[in-house]
Design a protein around this motif. Structure first.
Motif, PDB file in Angstrom:
ATOM      1  N   MET A 127     -30.392  11.984 -68.076  1.00 63.30           N
ATOM      2  CA  MET A 127     -30.385  11.371 -66.821  1.00 63.30           C
ATOM      3  C   MET A 127     -28.940  11.615 -66.194  1.00 63.30           C
ATOM      4  N   THR A 128     -28.261  12.222 -66.941  1.00 67.81           N
ATOM      5  CA  THR A 128     -26.864  12.876 -66.131  1.00 67.81           C
ATOM      6  C   THR A 128     -26.898  14.155 -65.651  1.00 67.81           C
ATOM      7  N   GLY A 129     -28.030  14.708 -65.816  1.00 68.31           N
ATOM      8  CA  GLY A 129     -28.178  16.080 -65.476  1.00 68.31           C
ATOM      9  C   GLY A 129     -28.674  16.645 -63.965  1.00 68.31           C
ATOM     10  N   GLY A 130     -28.932  15.472 -63.309  1.00 69.77           N
ATOM     11  CA  GLY A 130     -29.373  15.759 -62.049  1.00 69.77           C
ATOM     12  C   GLY A 130     -30.842  16.240 -61.765  1.00 69.77           C
ATOM     13  N   LEU A 131     -31.704  15.916 -62.763  1.00 63.28           N
ATOM     14  CA  LEU A 131     -32.794  16.302 -62.663  1.00 63.28           C
ATOM     15  C   LEU A 131     -33.874  14.873 -62.572  1.00 63.28           C
ATOM     16  N   VAL A 132     -35.151  15.347 -61.771  1.00 64.73           N
ATOM     17  CA  VAL A 132     -36.130  14.276 -61.434  1.00 64.73           C
ATOM     18  C   VAL A 132     -37.075  14.170 -62.806  1.00 64.73           C
ATOM     19  N   GLN A 133     -36.828  13.585 -63.590  1.00 66.88           N
ATOM     20  CA  GLN A 133     -37.908  13.323 -64.907  1.00 66.88           C
ATOM     21  C   GLN A 133     -37.566  12.053 -65.540  1.00 66.88           C
ATOM     22  N   GLU A 134     -38.750  11.752 -66.626  1.00 64.51           N
ATOM     23  CA  GLU A 134     -38.360  10.639 -67.096  1.00 64.51           C
ATOM     24  C   GLU A 134     -37.334  11.010 -68.351  1.00 64.51           C
ATOM     25  N   PHE A 135     -36.878   9.730 -68.833  1.00 67.48           N
ATOM     26  CA  PHE A 135     -35.918   9.830 -69.930  1.00 67.48           C
ATOM     27  C   PHE A 135     -35.826   8.506 -70.675  1.00 67.48           C
ATOM     28  N   GLN A 136     -35.155   8.792 -72.027  1.00 64.97           N
ATOM     29  CA  GLN A 136     -34.954   7.437 -72.828  1.00 64.97           C
ATOM     30  C   GLN A 136     -33.617   6.954 -72.824  1.00 64.97           C
ATOM     31  N   HIS A 137     -33.367   5.788 -72.672  1.00 68.61           N
ATOM     32  CA  HIS A 137     -31.901   5.363 -72.825  1.00 68.61           C
ATOM     33  C   HIS A 137     -31.676   5.538 -74.351  1.00 68.61           C
ATOM     34  N   ALA A 138     -30.337   5.626 -74.361  1.00 66.92           N
ATOM     35  CA  ALA A 138     -29.778   6.099 -75.845  1.00 66.92           C
ATOM     36  C   ALA A 138     -29.578   4.727 -76.604  1.00 66.92           C
ATOM     37  N   VAL A 139     -29.016   3.650 -76.280  1.00 65.99           N
ATOM     38  CA  VAL A 139     -28.695   2.448 -76.806  1.00 65.99           C
ATOM     39  C   VAL A 139     -29.213   1.127 -76.026  1.00 65.99           C
ATOM     40  N   LEU A 140     -29.387   1.052 -74.914  1.00 68.18           N
ATOM     41  CA  LEU A 140     -29.958   0.017 -74.231  1.00 68.18           C
ATOM     42  C   LEU A 140     -31.532   0.147 -74.287  1.00 68.18           C
ATOM     43  N   PRO A 141     -32.317  -0.888 -74.073  1.00 71.55           N
ATOM     44  CA  PRO A 141     -33.666  -0.781 -73.976  1.00 71.55           C
ATOM     45  C   PRO A 141     -34.115   0.187 -72.653  1.00 71.55           C
ATOM     46  N   SER A 142     -35.154   0.976 -72.727  1.00 68.59           N
ATOM     47  CA  SER A 142     -35.615   1.875 -71.727  1.00 68.59           C
ATOM     48  C   SER A 142     -36.273   1.173 -70.794  1.00 68.59           C
ATOM     49  N   VAL A 143     -36.330   1.400 -69.349  1.00 68.24           N
ATOM     50  CA  VAL A 143     -36.837   0.678 -68.406  1.00 68.24           C
ATOM     51  C   VAL A 143     -37.972   1.226 -67.938  1.00 68.24           C
ATOM     52  N   SER A 144     -39.195   0.584 -67.864  1.00 70.46           N
ATOM     53  CA  SER A 144     -40.543   1.051 -67.493  1.00 70.46           C
ATOM     54  C   SER A 144     -40.792   0.761 -65.912  1.00 70.46           C
ATOM     55  N   PRO A 145     -41.749   1.317 -65.253  1.00 75.07           N
ATOM     56  CA  PRO A 145     -41.837   0.835 -63.933  1.00 75.07           C
ATOM     57  C   PRO A 145     -42.483  -0.674 -63.666  1.00 75.07           C
ATOM     58  N   SER A 146     -42.881  -1.171 -64.869  1.00 72.39           N
ATOM     59  CA  SER A 146     -43.489  -2.499 -64.612  1.00 72.39           C
ATOM     60  C   SER A 146     -42.289  -3.416 -64.676  1.00 72.39           C
ATOM     61  N   ILE A 147     -40.991  -3.069 -65.394  1.00 69.78           N
ATOM     62  CA  ILE A 147     -40.054  -3.767 -65.470  1.00 69.78           C
ATOM     63  C   ILE A 147     -39.370  -3.916 -64.232  1.00 69.78           C
ATOM     64  N   THR A 148     -39.242  -2.814 -63.705  1.00 67.52           N
ATOM     65  CA  THR A 148     -38.491  -2.582 -62.245  1.00 67.52           C
ATOM     66  C   THR A 148     -39.219  -3.525 -61.347  1.00 67.52           C
ATOM     67  N   LEU A 149     -40.767  -3.417 -61.283  1.00 69.77           N
ATOM     68  CA  LEU A 149     -41.357  -4.317 -60.421  1.00 69.77           C
ATOM     69  C   LEU A 149     -41.051  -5.807 -60.723  1.00 69.77           C
ATOM     70  N   VAL A 150     -41.210  -6.189 -62.022  1.00 70.15           N
ATOM     71  CA  VAL A 150     -40.955  -7.665 -62.085  1.00 70.15           C
ATOM     72  C   VAL A 150     -39.443  -8.061 -61.376  1.00 70.15           C
ATOM     73  N   CYS A 151     -38.419  -7.201 -61.810  1.00 66.27           N
ATOM     74  CA  CYS A 151     -37.286  -7.323 -61.431  1.00 66.27           C
ATOM     75  C   CYS A 151     -37.034  -7.469 -59.720  1.00 66.27           C
ATOM     76  N   THR A 152     -37.851  -6.394 -59.207  1.00 66.50           N
ATOM     77  CA  THR A 152     -37.770  -6.426 -57.734  1.00 66.50           C
ATOM     78  C   THR A 152     -38.622  -7.849 -57.188  1.00 66.50           C
ATOM     79  N   LEU A 153     -39.497  -8.042 -57.544  1.00 65.99           N
ATOM     80  CA  LEU A 153     -40.362  -9.530 -57.276  1.00 65.99           C
ATOM     81  C   LEU A 153     -39.637 -10.590 -57.336  1.00 65.99           C
ATOM     82  N   LEU A 154     -38.877 -10.584 -58.558  1.00 68.96           N
ATOM     83  CA  LEU A 154     -37.958 -11.957 -58.622  1.00 68.96           C
ATOM     84  C   LEU A 154     -36.770 -11.888 -57.770  1.00 68.96           C
ATOM     85  N   SER A 155     -36.420 -10.640 -57.479  1.00 69.41           N
ATOM     86  CA  SER A 155     -34.976 -10.818 -56.547  1.00 69.41           C
ATOM     87  C   SER A 155     -35.687 -11.039 -55.015  1.00 69.41           C
ATOM     88  N   ILE A 156     -36.611 -10.990 -54.622  1.00 69.17           N
ATOM     89  CA  ILE A 156     -36.997 -11.234 -53.217  1.00 69.17           C
ATOM     90  C   ILE A 156     -37.944 -12.245 -53.208  1.00 69.17           C
TER      91      ILE A 156
END
Length: 540
Positions: A333-362
């Motif tokens: 994720m720090t390599g400047g590339l467009v690709q999927e990656f896994q977080h090292a410590v924190l839970p990895s984030v999926s598109p569905s999680i970002t969708l829920v967060c976005t909907l809750l925010s608006i």
């Protein structure tokens, strides 16, 4: 008192919120030179640096010109495949009919990375020319702003200040005319749609937004604001005395008209591909969820902070011998590339999680304009919160999407002191976050000078417009913005000369995204605070 009077009055002179007469139409003599001046400046950038987006749009010109419609969304000889909605593909097809008179070779699909002087000239001029849509939209937005024009000083004219903030937008200049894209053309439809709603011309506004959605689907960010506002303010003709909805006031005819507009535009756009059975293929191009949580250049949002916290915890865990470095996923994720990656410590984030967060925010914003619309100004504030909420929590957000907030917020900034303060923080941090996109040394003085000029004008003009009401910024905000100067010196001048350039080449990107995220997220919270305060005011 609300500075903006959103009603349409046919009389030549109309009273504004200050109790004086608005200037007649012939007082707009200053607008054409202002627009012509920025068009001339854009032409000076024709031979400047351009990004890979230049090849993206050249390839789309070739695809739409040389291949049958059935092949448009299947062609993949270039990595820059067509991934905008069909109306934009037809827009590229229209441009290609002119491009063939400049250089026919640029329209050959096999000529990858083709950039002859004639091709460069055409594509640069095509952006300048299509920006006329944005110029017209800016003029329409400025005509909605009423303010006292009794002073000879144009810095006391809200319409003039708004025109400069829109036409001379630093972000649009470097994104479209250095980096290369057609955002001005697209934002023209957005601003024109907003202006029509400010003028209570709801059907025209809905038509323009429907066209915009079929040109670029990123504007789905603000679709909830449009949908709820139009349903509430256009399809319901009356309210109870307390502002609540009376269902018997619902107009099914108006709903059918609105639905007919949206469906007609969508049918014209997607209809041919539905007939050919290619709708799944088109949608797969429009929504490529395998590109990863963050773009190559991290947008300054919550996920930039989340990624950085994950990296910091991983380093700390290794040093404290709580984690084994060999067992951790590579920090791509720090390599400047467009690709999927896994977080090292924190839970990895999926598109569905970002969708829920976005909907809750608006959700609070759209619920607010349903419960208490407060007219077009309430709609515009909801639109801003939807755009900024999507930017802060969305999946694979491009840093350029911050312009979707900055440009419409300009309208409120010339009207309200508090909105002006939010605008200054957001536009400064948002614009600076675009700096990494233009990384070539010859363009360094250009982007620095353009941003300095735009920022100084914004601070000076808005402070003078809202004079007598104290400073527009809190002391902590002033300190924070001054920190941008120190960061700019470190990232743009000191770091390239240091040995860290070879070891950690993407460190400036990380620092820029994280620091700017603080300003963007705080602006999001302040915008919500203004909405909540408006909700608690007694209804007039």
């Amino acid at each position: 008192m609300d500075v903006l009077d959103w009603t349409m009055t046919p009389h030549k002179y109309r009273p504004n919120g200050y109790g004086v007469m608005a200037a007649p139409a012939d007082s707009w003599s200053w607008f054409p030179p202002l627009a012509a001046g920025v068009s001339l400046l854009k032409c000076l950038f024709i031979n400047a640096y351009h990004s890979t987006d230049f090849e993206v749009h050249r390839n789309w010109l070739a695809i739409t010109h040389s291949l049958p419609v059935s092949s448009w969304y299947h062609e993949n000889r270039s990595e820059w495949t067509l991934d905008y909605p069909p109306l934009f593909a037809w827009f590229e097809f229209g441009l290609s009919q002119v491009a063939r008179h400049f250089d026919g070779r640029m329209l050959q699909v096999e000529n990858l990375n083709y950039a002859s002087p004639s091709a460069v000239l055409f594509q640069r001029l095509s952006v300048v020319f299509t920006d006329l849509v944005f110029v017209y939209a800016a003029r329409e937005c400025c005509s909605c702003v009423r303010g006292p024009k009794t002073s000879r000083d144009v810095l006391n004219w809200p319409s003039f200040i708004l025109a400069v903030l829109l036409l001379w937008s630093f972000g649009l200049l470097i994104i479209d005319h250095l980096h290369f894209q057609y955002n001005g053309f697209l934002f023209g439809f957005l601003l024109l749609s907003i202006a029509k709603h400010l003028q209570s011309r709801h059907l025209q506004g809905a038509l323009l937004f429907s066209i915009l959605l079929n040109l670029k689907h990123i504007y789905l960010y603000v679709a909830p604001a449009y949908g709820v506002y139009l349903l509430r303010s256009y399809c319901f003709t009356q309210d109870n005395a307390d502002g609540s909805v009376r269902w018997r006031s619902f107009s099914p005819v108006r709903l059918l008209v609105l639905g007919g507009i949206v469906m007609s535009v969508s049918a014209l756009s997607f209809g041919p591909f539905i007939v050919m059975g290619q709708l799944p293929q088109v949608l797969s191009r429009l929504f490529p969820f395998k590109r990863g949580l963050c773009h190559a250049y991290w947008a300054p949002n919550v996920w930039a902070l989340y990624n950085t916290l994950d990296k910091a915890l991983a380093v700390l865990g290794v040093r404290l011998k709580l984690l084994e470095e060999a067992e951790l996923p590579r920090a791509s994720m720090t390599g400047g590339l467009v690709q999927e990656f896994q977080h090292a410590v924190l839970p990895s984030v999926s598109p569905s999680i970002t969708l829920v967060c976005t909907l809750l925010s608006i959700l609070p914003a759209v619920a607010s304009i349903w419960r208490r619309p407060r007219g077009p100004r309430g709609f515009l504030r909801c639109l801003l919160l939807c755009a900024l909420g999507s930017f802060v929590f969305g999946w694979h957000v491009h840093e350029k999407a911050i312009l979707m907030v900055i440009l419409p917020l300009s309208v409120l900034a010339v009207e309200s002191r508090e909105d002006a303060g939010i605008f200054l923080v957001l536009t400064t941090t948002g614009h600076y976050s675009l700096f990494p996109l233009i990384f070539t040394p010859p363009e360094l003085p250009v982007k620095v000078c353009l941003m300095m000029i735009f920022t100084i004008f914004s601070f000076t003009a808005l402070q003078k417009l809202h004079s007598g009401q104290g400073s527009l910024l809190h002391p902590l905000e002033v300190i924070y913005l001054l920190g941008l100067v120190a960061m700019a010196i470190g990232c743009e001048i000191i770091f390239p000369l240091s040995p860290w350039q070879q070891k950690l080449p993407f460190l400036p990107l990380l620092v820029t995204s994280v620091y700017c995220s603080l300003g963007v997220c705080s602006s999001f919270l302040r915008l919500y605070a203004t909405l909540l305060r408006a909700d608690h005011k007694p209804k007039q």
